[in-house]
Design a protein around this motif. Sequence first.
Motif, short mmCIF file in Angstrom:
data_model
loop_
_atom_site.label_atom_id
_atom_site.label_comp_id
_atom_site.label_asym_id
_atom_site.label_seq_id
_atom_site.Cartn_x
_atom_site.Cartn_y
_atom_site.Cartn_z
N ALA A 170 46.42 54.78 38.90
CA ALA A 170 47.07 53.52 39.03
C ALA A 170 46.05 52.43 39.39
O ALA A 170 44.80 51.91 40.35
N ALA A 171 46.87 51.56 39.26
CA ALA A 171 45.82 50.33 39.51
C ALA A 171 46.69 49.06 41.40
O ALA A 171 47.16 49.87 41.19
N THR A 172 45.56 49.27 41.75
CA THR A 172 46.27 48.56 43.47
C THR A 172 47.06 46.97 42.76
O THR A 172 46.93 46.88 41.94
N HIS A 173 47.65 47.01 44.39
CA HIS A 173 48.45 45.61 43.73
C HIS A 173 47.89 44.44 43.44
O HIS A 173 47.51 43.33 43.36
N SER A 313 40.59 42.74 32.45
CA SER A 313 40.25 43.12 33.71
C SER A 313 38.44 42.66 34.04
O SER A 313 37.63 42.64 34.80
N THR A 314 37.92 42.73 32.75
CA THR A 314 36.47 42.18 32.82
C THR A 314 37.03 41.04 32.68
O THR A 314 35.61 41.18 34.28
N ARG A 315 37.73 39.65 33.02
CA ARG A 315 37.33 38.42 33.25
C ARG A 315 37.69 38.11 34.94
O ARG A 315 36.99 38.32 35.00
N LEU A 318 36.94 43.26 37.85
CA LEU A 318 37.19 44.63 38.48
C LEU A 318 36.85 45.45 37.07
O LEU A 318 36.66 45.71 36.28
N ARG A 319 37.51 46.85 37.77
CA ARG A 319 36.57 48.26 36.86
C ARG A 319 38.40 48.32 35.44
O ARG A 319 39.08 47.11 35.55
#
Length: 382
Positions: A170-173, A313-315, A318-319
């Motif tokens: 899951a992605a976190t909030h 996510s890269t921008r 993040l992972r």
Amino acid sequence: MLAPMHAEIVRVPVSDELAYWTVLAGPTLAVVGDVDDHLRHLRFGRAREESTTKTYAGHLKRFHVWADERGFSRNEAAFRLPAYVMHLRTTPRATSGRGHGRLPEDATLAPALAALHGFYLHLADLGRVEAAVIDALFTTVPAQSGGTVAVRPRIRVDARPSHASARPPAATHEEFTKVLEAAETARDRCMVAIMACCALRVGQLVSLKREDIHFVPAGRTVPGCSYLQGPHLHLRKRGGHPKGAVNKNRGTVILPAPSPVEMLYADWLRERRTVRRAGASPWAFVTFPGPTGAPGGEALSARRVQDLLADLSTRAGLRHHHPHMLRHTFGETAADLDIARDVLQRLLGHSDVTSQDVYRTVSDAKTVIAANAVSDRFFVPS
């Protein structure tokens, strides 16, 4: 050393709404007959989804190339299946995307083996392989109901590694917020929000048509829809997506849409008017004009959305994120809020209530609260 065989998979349209994928190979890219027979049988004989034939075609293409380069017949290749699995385990992924340059995990090998086992069972049904092949690939065990036997593959891998050995699903909030902030277009912000707040699978997202989105106030309806609870989405099972995407839920599912999603969709509709050919498209989300002169307005593919989320996510620093992580965010958030199991089952579109168990993890803090609550009942002041 001989040059590697050239092979590819292609989509074969049969009608406006029906298509399947097959394998072409060799110097003239001819159809691989027995593979094509199997994939057509899956699609039209067993009513499997188009996307399933695409996945299986990719696995069968790789197996066909491996066997042909070594001069193996179908019978010989079956006896050498352990060598092929070792070949897969020791060959880094060559195609672009997540996992490029890395060795495959068991969760990747399991679908490849499923495709091969199904292919050989199909060949056995048609009498195209020796009986010894089935004995080499499968073992038979008594079925639980008794009387008949069930076929079980001899070579198996665990398709679902434990959470301890895999990345959190899951992605976190906080990650969701950063991905949303990294989006530069109203379309991308809306898609990210719908995947997270409505728990849509990527296939469901790109299969949405404008007619499926009813953002009306509670108490009001649109023609042909009796739902009165406010803004909502209709997830309809249909074929014919030009990029092969599919919504796999059974029948039609109605999902409520929160007000932030409604506002982001309104922003996207305003932005959509700037895409010249978008007005003629029935799909809810379409492409923008491309740098090579493509006019835009075409349906999005599931792969395009996957790549988009990875880029966002890269921008955002993040992972790597993939769309299903947002669905897991919804599921885990709902479970933490103690949403009733039958309600969450409907929201997630699960046919089996136990499918949501993956989202129900118990934190240390909740364990302490529960323990104290129970002990308080023992020590009630008299």
